[in-house]
Design a protein around this motif. Structure first.
Motif, PDB file in Angstrom:
ATOM      1  N   PHE A   1       0.820  -1.213   0.000  1.00  0.00           N
ATOM      2  CA  PHE A   1       0.000   0.000   0.000  1.00  0.00           C
ATOM      3  C   PHE A   1       0.855   1.265   0.000  1.00  0.00           C
ATOM      4  O   PHE A   1       0.608   2.183  -0.763  1.00  0.00           O
ATOM      5  CB  PHE A   1      -0.970  -0.025   1.182  1.00  0.00           C
ATOM      6  CG  PHE A   1      -1.791  -1.277   1.198  1.00  0.00           C
ATOM      7  CD1 PHE A   1      -2.694  -1.545   0.177  1.00  0.00           C
ATOM      8  CD2 PHE A   1      -1.651  -2.214   2.208  1.00  0.00           C
ATOM      9  CE1 PHE A   1      -3.446  -2.710   0.163  1.00  0.00           C
ATOM     10  CE2 PHE A   1      -2.400  -3.377   2.208  1.00  0.00           C
ATOM     11  CZ  PHE A   1      -3.294  -3.630   1.183  1.00  0.00           C
ATOM     12  N   LYS A   2       1.862   1.298   0.850  1.00  0.00           N
ATOM     13  CA  LYS A   2       2.739   2.470   0.896  1.00  0.00           C
ATOM     14  C   LYS A   2       3.404   2.679  -0.456  1.00  0.00           C
ATOM     15  O   LYS A   2       3.416   3.786  -0.982  1.00  0.00           O
ATOM     16  CB  LYS A   2       3.811   2.308   1.974  1.00  0.00           C
ATOM     17  CG  LYS A   2       4.853   3.430   1.951  1.00  0.00           C
ATOM     18  CD  LYS A   2       6.081   3.107   2.745  1.00  0.00           C
ATOM     19  CE  LYS A   2       6.999   2.280   1.905  1.00  0.00           C
ATOM     20  NZ  LYS A   2       8.316   2.053   2.452  1.00  0.00           N
ATOM     21  N   HIS A   3       3.957   1.613  -1.035  1.00  0.00           N
ATOM     22  CA  HIS A   3       4.658   1.727  -2.318  1.00  0.00           C
ATOM     23  C   HIS A   3       3.730   2.266  -3.407  1.00  0.00           C
ATOM     24  O   HIS A   3       4.134   3.094  -4.216  1.00  0.00           O
ATOM     25  CB  HIS A   3       5.236   0.376  -2.741  1.00  0.00           C
ATOM     26  CG  HIS A   3       6.260  -0.153  -1.804  1.00  0.00           C
ATOM     27  ND1 HIS A   3       7.517   0.381  -1.691  1.00  0.00           N
ATOM     28  CD2 HIS A   3       6.202  -1.152  -0.903  1.00  0.00           C
ATOM     29  CE1 HIS A   3       8.200  -0.267  -0.774  1.00  0.00           C
ATOM     30  NE2 HIS A   3       7.422  -1.205  -0.281  1.00  0.00           N
ATOM     31  N   GLY A   4       2.498   1.761  -3.415  1.00  0.00           N
ATOM     32  CA  GLY A   4       1.541   2.212  -4.420  1.00  0.00           C
ATOM     33  C   GLY A   4       1.247   3.690  -4.305  1.00  0.00           C
ATOM     34  O   GLY A   4       1.253   4.426  -5.297  1.00  0.00           O
ATOM     35  N   LEU A   5       0.971   4.133  -3.072  1.00  0.00           N
ATOM     36  CA  LEU A   5       0.660   5.550  -2.876  1.00  0.00           C
ATOM     37  C   LEU A   5       1.865   6.429  -3.172  1.00  0.00           C
ATOM     38  O   LEU A   5       1.742   7.458  -3.843  1.00  0.00           O
ATOM     39  CB  LEU A   5       0.127   5.791  -1.454  1.00  0.00           C
ATOM     40  CG  LEU A   5      -1.284   5.260  -1.222  1.00  0.00           C
ATOM     41  CD1 LEU A   5      -1.629   5.265   0.259  1.00  0.00           C
ATOM     42  CD2 LEU A   5      -2.308   6.070  -2.011  1.00  0.00           C
ATOM     43  N   VAL A   6       3.041   6.035  -2.707  1.00  0.00           N
ATOM     44  CA  VAL A   6       4.246   6.837  -2.957  1.00  0.00           C
ATOM     45  C   VAL A   6       4.500   6.956  -4.458  1.00  0.00           C
ATOM     46  O   VAL A   6       4.726   8.050  -4.973  1.00  0.00           O
ATOM     47  CB  VAL A   6       5.475   6.244  -2.220  1.00  0.00           C
ATOM     48  CG1 VAL A   6       6.778   6.840  -2.749  1.00  0.00           C
ATOM     49  CG2 VAL A   6       5.350   6.474  -0.721  1.00  0.00           C
ATOM     50  N   GLU A   7       4.435   5.838  -5.179  1.00  0.00           N
ATOM     51  CA  GLU A   7       4.692   5.888  -6.622  1.00  0.00           C
ATOM     52  C   GLU A   7       3.648   6.741  -7.339  1.00  0.00           C
ATOM     53  O   GLU A   7       3.980   7.532  -8.228  1.00  0.00           O
ATOM     54  CB  GLU A   7       4.733   4.476  -7.208  1.00  0.00           C
ATOM     55  CG  GLU A   7       5.271   4.468  -8.618  1.00  0.00           C
ATOM     56  CD  GLU A   7       5.526   3.076  -9.166  1.00  0.00           C
ATOM     57  OE1 GLU A   7       5.448   2.937 -10.400  1.00  0.00           O
ATOM     58  OE2 GLU A   7       5.799   2.149  -8.390  1.00  0.00           O
ATOM     59  N   GLY A   8       2.389   6.599  -6.951  1.00  0.00           N
ATOM     60  CA  GLY A   8       1.332   7.400  -7.563  1.00  0.00           C
ATOM     61  C   GLY A   8       1.503   8.884  -7.289  1.00  0.00           C
ATOM     62  O   GLY A   8       1.332   9.719  -8.186  1.00  0.00           O
ATOM     63  N   ILE A   9       1.859   9.215  -6.060  1.00  0.00           N
ATOM     64  CA  ILE A   9       2.063  10.616  -5.673  1.00  0.00           C
ATOM     65  C   ILE A   9       3.224  11.223  -6.461  1.00  0.00           C
ATOM     66  O   ILE A   9       3.120  12.328  -6.993  1.00  0.00           O
ATOM     67  CB  ILE A   9       2.306  10.725  -4.149  1.00  0.00           C
ATOM     68  CG1 ILE A   9       1.009  10.433  -3.394  1.00  0.00           C
ATOM     69  CG2 ILE A   9       2.898  12.084  -3.773  1.00  0.00           C
ATOM     70  CD1 ILE A   9       1.207  10.124  -1.918  1.00  0.00           C
ATOM     71  N   LEU A  10       4.333  10.499  -6.538  1.00  0.00           N
ATOM     72  CA  LEU A  10       5.496  11.019  -7.261  1.00  0.00           C
ATOM     73  C   LEU A  10       5.186  11.165  -8.751  1.00  0.00           C
ATOM     74  O   LEU A  10       5.611  12.128  -9.398  1.00  0.00           O
ATOM     75  CB  LEU A  10       6.719  10.127  -7.032  1.00  0.00           C
ATOM     76  CG  LEU A  10       7.237  10.109  -5.590  1.00  0.00           C
ATOM     77  CD1 LEU A  10       8.396   9.129  -5.452  1.00  0.00           C
ATOM     78  CD2 LEU A  10       7.634  11.496  -5.101  1.00  0.00           C
ATOM     79  N   ARG A  11       4.430  10.231  -9.295  1.00  0.00           N
ATOM     80  CA  ARG A  11       4.028  10.304 -10.711  1.00  0.00           C
ATOM     81  C   ARG A  11       3.148  11.537 -10.941  1.00  0.00           C
ATOM     82  O   ARG A  11       3.338  12.275 -11.910  1.00  0.00           O
ATOM     83  CB  ARG A  11       3.287   9.022 -11.080  1.00  0.00           C
ATOM     84  CG  ARG A  11       2.820   8.950 -12.500  1.00  0.00           C
ATOM     85  CD  ARG A  11       2.066   7.626 -12.729  1.00  0.00           C
ATOM     86  NE  ARG A  11       1.266   7.693 -13.926  1.00  0.00           N
ATOM     87  CZ  ARG A  11       1.650   7.283 -15.117  1.00  0.00           C
ATOM     88  NH1 ARG A  11       2.842   6.755 -15.275  1.00  0.00           N
ATOM     89  NH2 ARG A  11       0.847   7.379 -16.156  1.00  0.00           N
ATOM     90  N   ALA A  12       2.200  11.758 -10.046  1.00  0.00           N
ATOM     91  CA  ALA A  12       1.336  12.942 -10.153  1.00  0.00           C
ATOM     92  C   ALA A  12       2.173  14.214 -10.035  1.00  0.00           C
ATOM     93  O   ALA A  12       1.953  15.184 -10.771  1.00  0.00           O
ATOM     94  CB  ALA A  12       0.248  12.909  -9.081  1.00  0.00           C
ATOM     95  N   GLY A  13       3.135  14.224  -9.122  1.00  0.00           N
ATOM     96  CA  GLY A  13       3.994  15.393  -8.949  1.00  0.00           C
ATOM     97  C   GLY A  13       4.794  15.717 -10.194  1.00  0.00           C
ATOM     98  O   GLY A  13       4.946  16.884 -10.562  1.00  0.00           O
ATOM     99  N   GLU A  14       5.308  14.672 -10.876  1.00  0.00           N
ATOM    100  CA  GLU A  14       6.057  14.883 -12.114  1.00  0.00           C
ATOM    101  C   GLU A  14       5.174  15.534 -13.179  1.00  0.00           C
ATOM    102  O   GLU A  14       5.599  16.426 -13.897  1.00  0.00           O
ATOM    103  CB  GLU A  14       6.612  13.552 -12.638  1.00  0.00           C
ATOM    104  CG  GLU A  14       7.836  13.079 -11.904  1.00  0.00           C
ATOM    105  CD  GLU A  14       8.984  14.074 -11.985  1.00  0.00           C
ATOM    106  OE1 GLU A  14       9.352  14.492 -13.100  1.00  0.00           O
ATOM    107  OE2 GLU A  14       9.518  14.440 -10.924  1.00  0.00           O
ATOM    108  N   ARG A  15       3.946  15.064 -13.276  1.00  0.00           N
ATOM    109  CA  ARG A  15       3.024  15.620 -14.276  1.00  0.00           C
ATOM    110  C   ARG A  15       2.634  17.054 -13.897  1.00  0.00           C
ATOM    111  O   ARG A  15       2.589  17.925 -14.761  1.00  0.00           O
ATOM    112  CB  ARG A  15       1.792  14.738 -14.386  1.00  0.00           C
ATOM    113  CG  ARG A  15       0.876  15.152 -15.493  1.00  0.00           C
ATOM    114  CD  ARG A  15       1.533  15.009 -16.825  1.00  0.00           C
ATOM    115  NE  ARG A  15       1.850  13.595 -16.988  1.00  0.00           N
ATOM    116  CZ  ARG A  15       2.465  13.069 -18.022  1.00  0.00           C
ATOM    117  NH1 ARG A  15       2.802  13.822 -19.018  1.00  0.00           N
ATOM    118  NH2 ARG A  15       2.728  11.800 -18.082  1.00  0.00           N
TER     119      ARG A  15
END
Length: 145
Positions: free
Chosen positions: A109-123
């Motif tokens: 769960f942590k990995h999923g949220l962290v990766e999603g957050i960082l991906r959103a931040g890049e965009r």
């Protein structure tokens, strides 16, 4: 998954908050994570309610992003405010959601949220770059329902 108390450890929560701060360093966009146990509503509908309750629709550039998790309901949604939705490609949220859910299926769960957050931040950085006069309009903490 039992309930939100068991969903993330305190260290997991710190990693998610750190990811939010890292993602927001290069953008004026605002990212929030909201976790609750159960929703009777479809995830997108509930996420839109939470988005409004958290005041995410009141940012200057209308560039807030919410990661919504209903733990016991196994509900998940990502929504962006109208400023973002006008800028990003139509399938961006679905692609990000797929990345997060891929981790969730593995109980990461942590990995999923962290990766999603960082991906959103890049965009967000592409469309809403950080400016010297930007201020953090919303808290970086995880909200709970």
């Amino acid at each position: 998954m039992s309930d939100q108390a068991d969903f993330l450890t305190p260290a997991d929560e710190e990693a998610i908050i750190d990811a939010i701060k890292q993602a927001e360093k290069n953008t004026s966009g605002e990212i929030r994570v909201h976790i609750e146990n159960i929703t009777e509503k479809p995830p997108l509908e509930r996420a839109q309610e939470v988005f409004h309750v958290l005041g995410m629709d009141a940012t200057i550039a209308r560039n807030g992003v919410l990661f919504y998790v209903g733990v016991q309901s196994r509900a998940f949604a990502i929504i962006g405010d109208e400023g973002i939705d006008k800028a990003v490609e139509a399938d961006f949220w679905d692609c990000t959601k797929d990345v997060v859910l891929g981790h969730f299926k593995e109980q990461r769960f942590k990995h999923g949220l962290v990766e999603g957050i960082l991906r959103a931040g890049e965009r967000l950085k592409q469309y809403f770059p950080y400016a010297d006069d930007d201020k953090n309009e919303l808290p970086d903490t995880i909200s709970r329902g």
